[in-house]
Design an enzyme around this catalytic site. Structure first.
Site, PDB file in Angstrom:
ATOM      1  N   CYS A  97      -5.342   0.549   6.533  1.00  0.00           N
ATOM      2  CA  CYS A  97      -5.711   1.669   5.671  1.00  0.00           C
ATOM      3  C   CYS A  97      -4.553   2.053   4.752  1.00  0.00           C
ATOM      4  O   CYS A  97      -4.758   2.518   3.633  1.00  0.00           O
ATOM      5  CB  CYS A  97      -6.138   2.874   6.500  1.00  0.00           C
ATOM      6  SG  CYS A  97      -7.747   2.646   7.255  1.00  0.00           S
TER       7      CYS A  97
ATOM      8  N   CYS B 219       5.961  -3.880  -7.279  1.00  0.00           N
ATOM      9  CA  CYS B 219       4.663  -3.337  -6.878  1.00  0.00           C
ATOM     10  C   CYS B 219       4.943  -1.974  -6.254  1.00  0.00           C
ATOM     11  O   CYS B 219       5.845  -1.263  -6.692  1.00  0.00           O
ATOM     12  CB  CYS B 219       3.943  -4.287  -5.924  1.00  0.00           C
ATOM     13  SG  CYS B 219       4.816  -4.548  -4.373  1.00  0.00           S
TER      14      CYS B 219
END
Ligand code: ZN
Length: 481
Positions: free
Chosen positions: A286, A439
């Site tokens: 998650c 990123c």
């Protein structure tokens, strides 16, 4: 000789037999002789003090002898003795204490339960005498903790070792803004105590492991799995099967959830459904993939409902059925699950008879490799990237995150090429240029750098720590997510 029927979870300790013929005049004598013959069985049936464990149910023929003087119950030659785990076939839970009574305050508190015939005083006392272990007090554990405390489950164990952080609050509604930085166990217990001071809360501030799981789970009637990683899921499953405890399962990802009850007598277990974990990194967590904040609320409430039904022995438990929920379509589906006779842990010939190394099983090294002291030649620190910018050096900064992440925050001048698009957009880059990829945290950009090196780029570097490190070290006005 009387016949003793052995439940599936205990068969590994009696040479896989379904039943054993034992001579004896009373239940006590027969169990004594059985555990002398099969030494490993003893710790499952008896406490260290030599008392028959409270969660072991014993039936003589069809008679529940729990409330009788059970060990002295006489046994005739062709009688059948059944050892039944805490919950079986909708029969009531074996409870630690004799049925207690409710105080007037409790009667008032639980009055909406008491006036329903399916619960009533009998059911409310079952709840009071029951014990449930919540593994995790995060997204799923939050609604579970709140509702099971409110419902009056007498003893609730909580396993967690984490600290509340700001990103938890979007879904972990048992914790509040004031709790950021506190132990989740402290914050959850405080809230649950406020909801219902009649509930005993038992904190287990540990990371559940093969070393401690059996000892912790053993003291509870029902285990609820609210974890978020595969090693712990398999650990909880195997421990539940070995101990004969039902495992109320829920999982969530993005907009989808699953729920079922594993390790219920005769029903399947997690390994029957998923014999092997996915390779590490294939299924994002998650934290990587995101989750709709409301979703664990709904799945956790389904788990809480199943837990209460198991305790009451009412209704049709979610056994042998996998409930799938899709929040975007707002649709539930149900799949049939069957116990796999060849399952390595709950099958007819189990090969797993004790807990194993679950990190190894899931292909995840237990200890992260120690961080290399310096930068590798393919890495660059965000501070150095900023210095290059300030010096006016020519280089190309690529951002390999997704467009919706780019909308949250970005480094000025960075060119957005999501990792998945890099192979077909590689022609937009020139291998003569110096290239820095970044990123969010540095994991995806490391993959991008690997890819670029494979296709011949030599002047590429990964910005270590990603935009999170950029926010920490260079520009705190860049929000972290
Ligand atoms: Zn199984």
């Amino acid at each position: 000789m009387a016949k003793v029927l052995i439940p599936t979870p205990l068969r590994p300790y009696v040479d896989k037999k379904e039943s054993v013929e034992i001579a004896g005049a009373t239940v006590g004598e027969i169990l004594e002789s059985l555990t002398r013959q099969y030494g490993e069985l003893r710790r499952h049936l008896y406490s260290d003090e030599g008392k028959l464990r409270s969660f072991v149910n014993v039936y003589v023929n069809d008679e529940d002898i729990r409330y009788l003087n059970k060990e002295q119950t006489p046994v005739k030659d062709d009688d059948t003795i059944s050892i039944v785990p805490s919950i079986a076939g909708g029969r009531p839970l074996a409870t630690a204490a004799p049925p207690a009574s409710l105080s007037n305050e409790e009667i008032l508190r639980y009055s909406r339960h008491l006036i329903m015939p399916e619960v009533g005083m009998e059911g409310q006392l079952k709840l009071k005498n029951a014990s449930v272990l919540l593994v995790g007090t995060g997204g799923l554990g939050a609604p579970l903790g709140l509702y099971l405390a409110a419902a009056g489950v007498g003893r609730i164990g909580l396993v967690d070792f984490d600290v509340v952080d700001m990103t938890n609050l979007q879904r972990q509604v048992i914790h509040g803004t004031k709790d950021v930085g506190r132990k989740k166990l402290d914050s959850a217990r405080e809230r649950m105590r406020d909801i219902n001071p009649h509930v005993e809360l038992v904190p287990h501030e540990v990371r559940l492991s093969s070393e401690n799981a059996l000892d912790i789970l053993r003291d509870y009637d029902i285990v609820v799995d609210g974890t978020d990683n595969f090693p712990t899921r398999y650990l909880v499953n195997d421990a539940c099967v070995l101990l004969g405890k039902p495992n109320v399962y829920g999982s969530i990802f993005r907009f989808e959830g699953q729920a079922t009850v594993f390790a219920y007598p005769g029903g399947p277990c997690y390994r029957c459904l998923y014999p092997e974990p996915p390779p590490p990194g294939l299924v994002p967590s998650c934290a990587e993939g995101g989750v709709l904040g409301i979703l664990p609320g709904l799945i956790g409430v389904i788990q809480a409902t199943e837990t209460v039904k198991l305790i009451l022995g009412k209704g049709e438990p979610l056994v042998g059925r996998l409930l799938l929920y899709d929040a975007l379509a707002m649709r539930f589906r149900e799949l049939k699950l069957r116990r796999n006779p060849d399952c390595p842990v709950c099958g007819d010939h189990p090969t797993i008879r004790e807990l194993i190394d679950y990190h190894e099983f899931c292909g995840i090294p237990q200890q992260e490799p120690p961080p290399s002291p310096g930068m590798s030649e393919w890495e660059i620190d965000p501070v150095e990237v900023k210095a290059k910018m300030d010096r006016g050096e020519r280089f190309v900064l690529i951002d390999v995150r997704e467009p919706h992440e780019y909308q949250i925050c970005r480094i000025p001048g960075a060119k957005l090429i999501p990792l998945g698009e890099l192979p077909r957009r590689v022609h937009e880059l020139d291998s003569a240029d110096e290239i820095v990829a970044h990123c969010r945290s540095g994991v995806r950009s490391a993959k991008a750098v690997d890819f670029l090196r494979q296709v011949g780029f030599r002047k590429v570097k990964n910005m270590k720590g990603g935009i999170l490190a950029w926010s920490d070290k260079v520009d705190p006005s860049v929000p972290k997510y």
